[in-house]
Scaffold this motif. Structure first.
Motif, PDB file in Angstrom:
ATOM      1  N   PRO A   1       0.591  -1.147  -0.009  1.00 48.97           N
ATOM      2  CA  PRO A   1       0.282  -0.793   0.138  1.00 48.97           C
ATOM      3  C   PRO A   1       0.575   1.158  -0.123  1.00 48.97           C
ATOM      4  O   PRO A   1       1.588   1.403   1.008  1.00 48.97           O
ATOM      5  CB  PRO A   1      -0.855   0.344   1.574  1.00 48.97           C
ATOM      6  N   SER A   2       0.793   2.328  -0.800  1.00 52.71           N
ATOM      7  CA  SER A   2       0.892   3.789  -0.474  1.00 52.71           C
ATOM      8  C   SER A   2       1.240   4.428   0.594  1.00 52.71           C
ATOM      9  O   SER A   2      -0.046   3.712   1.556  1.00 52.71           O
ATOM     10  CB  SER A   2       0.460   5.005  -1.617  1.00 52.71           C
ATOM     11  N   GLY A   3       1.836   4.536   1.367  1.00 53.20           N
ATOM     12  CA  GLY A   3       2.973   5.347   2.550  1.00 53.20           C
ATOM     13  C   GLY A   3       3.984   5.419   2.506  1.00 53.20           C
ATOM     14  O   GLY A   3       4.644   4.946   2.147  1.00 53.20           O
ATOM     15  N   SER A   4       4.102   5.348   4.349  1.00 50.53           N
ATOM     16  CA  SER A   4       5.375   5.102   4.679  1.00 50.53           C
ATOM     17  C   SER A   4       5.619   3.905   5.223  1.00 50.53           C
ATOM     18  O   SER A   4       4.689   3.610   6.125  1.00 50.53           O
ATOM     19  CB  SER A   4       5.371   6.594   6.021  1.00 50.53           C
ATOM     20  N   TYR A   5       7.201   3.852   5.499  1.00 52.10           N
ATOM     21  CA  TYR A   5       7.767   2.449   5.878  1.00 52.10           C
ATOM     22  C   TYR A   5       8.668   2.943   6.472  1.00 52.10           C
ATOM     23  O   TYR A   5       9.785   4.200   6.675  1.00 52.10           O
ATOM     24  CB  TYR A   5       7.804   1.215   5.262  1.00 52.10           C
ATOM     25  N   ILE A   6       9.543   2.155   7.853  1.00 55.41           N
ATOM     26  CA  ILE A   6      10.441   2.335   8.409  1.00 55.41           C
ATOM     27  C   ILE A   6      11.359   0.905   7.629  1.00 55.41           C
ATOM     28  O   ILE A   6      11.570   0.278   8.490  1.00 55.41           O
ATOM     29  CB  ILE A   6      10.218   2.403   9.741  1.00 55.41           C
ATOM     30  N   LEU A   7      12.454   1.198   7.289  1.00 54.93           N
ATOM     31  CA  LEU A   7      13.339   0.993   7.550  1.00 54.93           C
ATOM     32  C   LEU A   7      14.778   0.496   8.403  1.00 54.93           C
ATOM     33  O   LEU A   7      15.794   1.689   8.985  1.00 54.93           O
ATOM     34  CB  LEU A   7      14.259   0.785   5.719  1.00 54.93           C
ATOM     35  N   ILE A   8      14.915  -0.999   9.272  1.00 51.22           N
ATOM     36  CA  ILE A   8      15.701  -1.030  10.648  1.00 51.22           C
ATOM     37  C   ILE A   8      16.790  -2.235   9.934  1.00 51.22           C
ATOM     38  O   ILE A   8      16.557  -3.531   9.212  1.00 51.22           O
ATOM     39  CB  ILE A   8      15.181  -1.961  11.374  1.00 51.22           C
ATOM     40  N   ALA A   9      18.319  -1.936   9.669  1.00 50.73           N
ATOM     41  CA  ALA A   9      19.250  -2.706   9.620  1.00 50.73           C
ATOM     42  C   ALA A   9      19.887  -3.065  10.793  1.00 50.73           C
ATOM     43  O   ALA A   9      20.536  -1.912  11.547  1.00 50.73           O
ATOM     44  CB  ALA A   9      19.901  -1.854   8.635  1.00 50.73           C
ATOM     45  N   LYS A  10      19.898  -4.282  11.171  1.00 48.67           N
ATOM     46  CA  LYS A  10      21.295  -3.960  12.823  1.00 48.67           C
ATOM     47  C   LYS A  10      22.474  -5.354  12.146  1.00 48.67           C
ATOM     48  O   LYS A  10      22.108  -6.101  11.195  1.00 48.67           O
ATOM     49  CB  LYS A  10      20.154  -5.214  13.800  1.00 48.67           C
ATOM     50  N   GLN A  11      23.098  -4.909  12.377  1.00 47.09           N
ATOM     51  CA  GLN A  11      24.558  -6.061  12.084  1.00 47.09           C
ATOM     52  C   GLN A  11      25.206  -5.673  13.360  1.00 47.09           C
ATOM     53  O   GLN A  11      25.834  -4.606  13.388  1.00 47.09           O
ATOM     54  CB  GLN A  11      25.092  -5.214  11.047  1.00 47.09           C
ATOM     55  N   GLY A  12      25.631  -6.525  14.280  1.00 48.20           N
ATOM     56  CA  GLY A  12      25.752  -6.825  15.390  1.00 48.20           C
ATOM     57  C   GLY A  12      25.211  -5.678  16.106  1.00 48.20           C
ATOM     58  O   GLY A  12      24.413  -5.384  16.417  1.00 48.20           O
ATOM     59  N   SER A  13      26.378  -4.621  17.219  1.00 49.22           N
ATOM     60  CA  SER A  13      25.553  -3.535  17.835  1.00 49.22           C
ATOM     61  C   SER A  13      25.320  -2.981  17.495  1.00 49.22           C
ATOM     62  O   SER A  13      24.572  -1.720  17.654  1.00 49.22           O
ATOM     63  CB  SER A  13      26.148  -3.235  18.871  1.00 49.22           C
ATOM     64  N   ILE A  14      25.034  -1.996  15.544  1.00 48.70           N
ATOM     65  CA  ILE A  14      24.722  -1.105  15.033  1.00 48.70           C
ATOM     66  C   ILE A  14      23.197  -1.262  14.187  1.00 48.70           C
ATOM     67  O   ILE A  14      22.894  -1.955  14.190  1.00 48.70           O
ATOM     68  CB  ILE A  14      26.298  -1.192  13.541  1.00 48.70           C
ATOM     69  N   ILE A  15      23.067  -0.385  15.487  1.00 48.29           N
ATOM     70  CA  ILE A  15      21.520  -0.215  13.946  1.00 48.29           C
ATOM     71  C   ILE A  15      20.979   1.100  14.358  1.00 48.29           C
ATOM     72  O   ILE A  15      21.372   2.148  14.333  1.00 48.29           O
ATOM     73  CB  ILE A  15      20.121  -0.695  15.140  1.00 48.29           C
ATOM     74  N   LYS A  16      20.810   1.112  12.639  1.00 47.31           N
ATOM     75  CA  LYS A  16      20.343   2.419  11.738  1.00 47.31           C
ATOM     76  C   LYS A  16      19.321   1.705  10.941  1.00 47.31           C
ATOM     77  O   LYS A  16      18.617   0.856  10.667  1.00 47.31           O
ATOM     78  CB  LYS A  16      21.188   2.073  10.596  1.00 47.31           C
ATOM     79  N   ARG A  17      18.921   3.243  10.748  1.00 45.50           N
ATOM     80  CA  ARG A  17      16.826   2.890  10.343  1.00 45.50           C
ATOM     81  C   ARG A  17      16.704   4.294   9.293  1.00 45.50           C
ATOM     82  O   ARG A  17      17.383   5.504   9.102  1.00 45.50           O
ATOM     83  CB  ARG A  17      15.944   4.081  11.263  1.00 45.50           C
ATOM     84  N   VAL A  18      16.042   3.953   8.290  1.00 44.55           N
ATOM     85  CA  VAL A  18      15.468   5.045   7.668  1.00 44.55           C
ATOM     86  C   VAL A  18      14.221   4.459   6.284  1.00 44.55           C
ATOM     87  O   VAL A  18      13.726   4.086   6.700  1.00 44.55           O
ATOM     88  CB  VAL A  18      16.599   4.401   5.713  1.00 44.55           C
ATOM     89  N   SER A  19      13.682   6.281   6.590  1.00 47.32           N
ATOM     90  CA  SER A  19      12.434   6.002   6.390  1.00 47.32           C
ATOM     91  C   SER A  19      12.146   6.177   4.650  1.00 47.32           C
ATOM     92  O   SER A  19      12.951   6.542   4.025  1.00 47.32           O
ATOM     93  CB  SER A  19      12.356   7.500   7.140  1.00 47.32           C
ATOM     94  N   LEU A  20      10.803   5.238   4.146  1.00 45.68           N
ATOM     95  CA  LEU A  20      10.602   5.011   3.080  1.00 45.68           C
ATOM     96  C   LEU A  20       9.354   5.245   2.758  1.00 45.68           C
ATOM     97  O   LEU A  20       8.707   5.710   3.681  1.00 45.68           O
ATOM     98  CB  LEU A  20      10.782   3.595   2.508  1.00 45.68           C
ATOM     99  N   ILE A  21       9.495   5.176   1.541  1.00 44.25           N
ATOM    100  CA  ILE A  21       7.433   5.706   1.697  1.00 44.25           C
ATOM    101  C   ILE A  21       7.508   5.579  -0.072  1.00 44.25           C
ATOM    102  O   ILE A  21       8.091   5.434  -1.491  1.00 44.25           O
ATOM    103  CB  ILE A  21       8.046   7.999   1.055  1.00 44.25           C
ATOM    104  N   LYS A  22       6.414   4.987  -0.401  1.00 45.25           N
ATOM    105  CA  LYS A  22       5.470   3.554  -1.243  1.00 45.25           C
ATOM    106  C   LYS A  22       4.772   4.899  -1.744  1.00 45.25           C
ATOM    107  O   LYS A  22       3.653   5.568  -1.483  1.00 45.25           O
ATOM    108  CB  LYS A  22       5.353   2.888  -1.147  1.00 45.25           C
ATOM    109  N   ILE A  23       4.838   5.362  -3.431  1.00 46.73           N
ATOM    110  CA  ILE A  23       3.729   6.122  -4.127  1.00 46.73           C
ATOM    111  C   ILE A  23       3.334   5.315  -4.913  1.00 46.73           C
ATOM    112  O   ILE A  23       3.455   4.522  -5.151  1.00 46.73           O
ATOM    113  CB  ILE A  23       4.770   7.709  -4.550  1.00 46.73           C
TER     114      ILE A  23
END
Length: 249
Positions: free
Chosen positions: A227-249
């Protein structure tokens, strides 16, 4: 400076406000928030049940909350009794603020709600209130909630939160995306990489496990049925956690 965030689930007509009762409330349950159908909770730790999720749009430090319970005299038992409050910055990782008991409303149009309740929420964009019990009946609800809050200044890009260690880079092409997107990962370590994509209610949409055999890995995802809208990508590598906002149009 402290602000009061007013979540208006109902407002009584201005024309009949009295000076001594500036916060009085409607006695009709149609003017309140009421839930009769249990649903899957955005916080996976919580069981399916009755809940409401607030998106404050910005990050706030919250120190007090004020409630008005369901004030319909024929449905006072539907009013929330015991609730638990969780908070989150990204609607994925949740922290527990505590359990609280709401007083039963009076059913009078002079009802002004409860006194302010102390709460410790150091940083939140999302507030999740889950009903544990009510005063009887099949439905649950309350009329209004206010937060005493101070807006937090964000110095980093709100759509991309860096870990203290800067050895994992993520690039999403394109973003916003439509039917397809590619996610590129560059890392200085060879630890396995766990990828999770969820919607803003915390529902999992996509998961992937990558063995980082080289410094660069990429994954292509078919998003045509999302569905169109906002999503959150979470990438975990060991103790590292990063997040990126995603948008489906």
């Amino acid at each position: 400076m402290k602000n009061v965030i007013l979540i208006l689930i109902l407002i009584y007509s201005n024309s009949i406000f009295g000076q001594c009762f500036p916060d009085r409330h409607s006695t009709n349950w149609f003017d309140a928030w009421v839930t009769c159908m249990p649903k899957e909770n955005p916080n996976p730790i919580n069981k399916e049940g009755h809940w409401i999720l607030y998106d404050l749009k910005n990050e706030y430090q919250i120190d007090k909350i004020k409630f008005w319970n369901l004030n319909d005299p024929s449905q006072l038992n539907w009013g929330m009794k015991d609730i638990k409050i969780d908070y989150s910055v990204d609607s994925l990782i949740w922290n527990h603020a505590g359990s609280f008991q709401l007083e039963k409303a009076t059913g009078n149009n002079s009802y002004e709600g409860m006194h302010w309740v102390d709460v410790v929420i150091p940083k939140a964009k999302y507030i999740l209130m889950t009903g544990v019990s009510n005063y009887g009946g099949a439905c649950m609800g309350f009329a209004e909630v206010r937060f005493s809050a101070e807006k937090i200044k964000v110095t980093t890009d709100v759509s991309y939160e860096e870990s203290d260690q800067n050895n994992l880079d993520i690039n999403v092409l394109p973003n916003p995306f439509n039917d397809m997107m590619r996610i590129e990962f560059k890392s200085t370590t060879k630890n396995p990489l766990n990828i999770q994509i969820s919607d803003l209610l915390g529902k999992g949409i996509y998961t992937e496990f990558l063995a980082m055999n080289s410094a660069y890995q990429s994954v292509k995802i078919n998003t045509r049925k999302w569905p169109s809208g906002s999503y959150i990508l979470i990438a975990k590598q060991g103790s590292i956690i990063k997040r990126v906002s995603l948008i489906k149009i």
